[in-house]
Structure formats: C-alpha cells, structure tokens
Scaffold this active site. Sequence first.
Site, PDB file in Angstrom:
ATOM      1  N   VAL A 173      22.209  96.968 -36.069  1.00 10.59           N
ATOM      2  CA  VAL A 173      22.044  96.801 -37.507  1.00 10.59           C
ATOM      3  C   VAL A 173      22.973  95.694 -37.967  1.00 10.59           C
ATOM      4  CG1 VAL A 173      22.248  97.883 -39.765  1.00 10.59           C
ATOM      5  CG2 VAL A 173      21.449  99.221 -37.814  1.00 10.59           C
ATOM      6  N   CYS A 174      22.419  94.731 -38.685  1.00  4.69           N
ATOM      7  CA  CYS A 174      23.218  93.657 -39.263  1.00  4.69           C
ATOM      8  C   CYS A 174      24.045  92.970 -38.167  1.00  4.69           C
ATOM      9  CB  CYS A 174      24.086  94.233 -40.378  1.00  4.69           C
ATOM     10  SG  CYS A 174      24.684  93.037 -41.575  1.00  4.69           S
ATOM     11  N   VAL A 175      25.360  92.848 -38.361  1.00  2.00           N
ATOM     12  CA  VAL A 175      26.183  92.117 -37.400  1.00  2.00           C
ATOM     13  C   VAL A 175      26.483  92.928 -36.142  1.00  2.00           C
ATOM     14  CG1 VAL A 175      27.197  90.651 -39.176  1.00  2.00           C
ATOM     15  CG2 VAL A 175      28.343  92.766 -38.545  1.00  2.00           C
ATOM     16  N   THR A 199      20.429  88.505 -36.792  1.00  2.00           N
ATOM     17  CA  THR A 199      21.601  89.171 -37.341  1.00  2.00           C
ATOM     18  C   THR A 199      21.705  88.743 -38.794  1.00  2.00           C
ATOM     19  OG1 THR A 199      23.980  89.607 -37.043  1.00  2.00           O
ATOM     20  CG2 THR A 199      23.239  87.337 -36.714  1.00  2.00           C
ATOM     21  N   ALA A 242      18.594  92.490 -39.377  1.00  2.00           N
ATOM     22  CA  ALA A 242      19.300  91.445 -40.119  1.00  2.00           C
ATOM     23  C   ALA A 242      20.256  92.044 -41.149  1.00  2.00           C
ATOM     24  CB  ALA A 242      18.284  90.514 -40.767  1.00  2.00           C
TER      25      ALA A 242
END
Length: 328
Positions: free
Chosen positions: A115-117, A135, A168
């Site tokens: 998830v995300c970073v 990301t 992202a």
Amino acid sequence: MVKRLVVIVLFEGVDLLDVTGPPEVFALVRRETGEAAGYDVVLAAETMDPVTTSAGVRLLPDTTFAELAGRAVDTLLVPGSVEVDDERRVRAVADPAVVDRVRALAARSRRVTSVCVGAHVLAAAGLLDGKRATTHWSTAQQLAADHPEIDVDADPIFIREGDVWTGAGISACLDLSLALVAEDHGEATALRVARQLVMYLKRPSGQSQFSVPLEPASTTRRVEDLRLYVTARLGAPLTVTDLAAQAHVSERQLTRIFKAELGTTPAGYIESARVERARNQLESTDSTLERIASACGFGTTDTLVRAFRRKLDTTPTEYRRRFRTVTG
C-alpha cells in the site's frame, strides 16, 4: 466457512490509513455475503508492544512475526512509512529488519501486496525485481533511482504483476482491496462492498493517481512561474514558442528544462494541464463537451477526445459517467 488469512505488517512510524483502510473492506465481505465468505485479518509486529503510527495513534499487534512462523498466509499486506526533511521533501523508508521479515513472510504467502510507499519495502526485499510497479507519486522517482531493475509507473492507482500487487496513494488502498475481493469472491460481492463504502467500483487500475497541480514541485522559480503562466491561460492558444519567450530561453533549452524538472516536454505538460482542467469540469459541471473543449484550449471535441485517450485511456463521456459529482 474458510477464512483467508491476511497479514498486515506493523512497524514504528507506519502510515495509519495504510493499516486501517484494507481491513474495513475485508470486514464488509462477511457482512455482505451473509457470513458465507470472509477474511481473518491480523496485525503482525516484531513484539506485542504497541506500535506508534505516523499519525501518533498507537496500534496493538494481534501476533508477532515469530508466532506466524510456519503458517500459510493468503495475503501479505505491506504498508509504508515516510520521513520528511526540513524542506518538506518526502522520502520513503524501509527498515532492514522489516524488509527481512517481509521477505520471509512473502515466501509463505499466496499473494503479496503493498500500500502506498510500502512498495519500497517490497523492492528492498527483492520482490519487485523485473516487475512493473507503482507507489505514491511523491516517492516514485526515489523508487526508480534506488531500484533500477523495477519498471516504475507512477500513474496507475494499482498494478498487478502475477501474485504481486502494488498500490499508489493512501486512498488507493481501498481500490486495491476491492480488486482483491473481486478476485477472491467475484465482482458482484466487491460491488456490494463498494456501495457500503460509498465508492465507485471499481476504478480501473490504470486510473491516474494524481492531478497535474499535485506533481512534485520543480526546484527552480522559473519553471514554477511557467506552470502558473500555463494554468492561467489554458483556454487560450499556448505554444512552446510562447513559453520560451516568457522564460527568455530558446525552445530547445526550454525543452531540456522541462524534461529535467518535470519529466515531460512543454507541449506534454500543456496537454496534461488541459486534461486536468477538463477532468474537473466533467466531474463538477454539466457543460457540454464542446464548451469544455473550448474553455480548456482544445478547440474541438475531437482534440479533447484524443487527449483523453492518450492520457487516461478513456473518453470524456465515459469519464463523466464514472466520476460526475453533480446531477442535472
């Protein structure tokens, strides 16, 4: 009922919504199916001590990494964490100890998601080598620089490469989670869950994750001034010659500056800015396509449609149908 084991990795400084968003999606599956399907979501950390998130909220782990040893995991979900310097520059962090734990857990998992970073943790664990991944836009350049073996695509809200999924921006964790539910239990179940969350199901994985104004700021005042100049004149004719004259540089030098600062050409940036303005009008007004094309500097609806296909892989009409926020 067989529950699928979902392990969410916890560590100090983890982004709170990365951790709490997906369980909300998974919890609704059981309710929407009359308990005919479901997930067993556990938060795993190095110890059972409370973990302090980036928001300052403390979370209690359900289990430790050691206690999970030998257990088969259906879905391993890896959130992320960032640090911000005095100049407000964001950098993803990947603790080596967490990376080692993720690498070991991934070997026993049917699928791995970030998830995300959290993609930076997967990358450090070698799980994204040779794969296309995404990301959060703010750390995409870092991911590409730190791991040149990964094909980093900063635009989609999530990407699937086999049994490895990367998401992202933070809110995109919900879109990714819905996609996982759809894979496990079908589109109809995912649709019911999305309705409970008041979400659109399901945003295409290729849906752009950021708007033009949210792109990383340039490091020079000259380019920032040019961006403001473009934004203020989107409805008027804009050419590379105009921008070069405004910046008092040659067209060739202007192109080099835009490539270095923004990763695109001046013409490409102008088109992206116009598409973004058109997206906003499609979402929030009932203006005709002809009026929007004119107001955003496209001139004709054909030009508007071609730009949408290039940038978003959809048409203005389809985009409005999906994302319109007004009725009339």
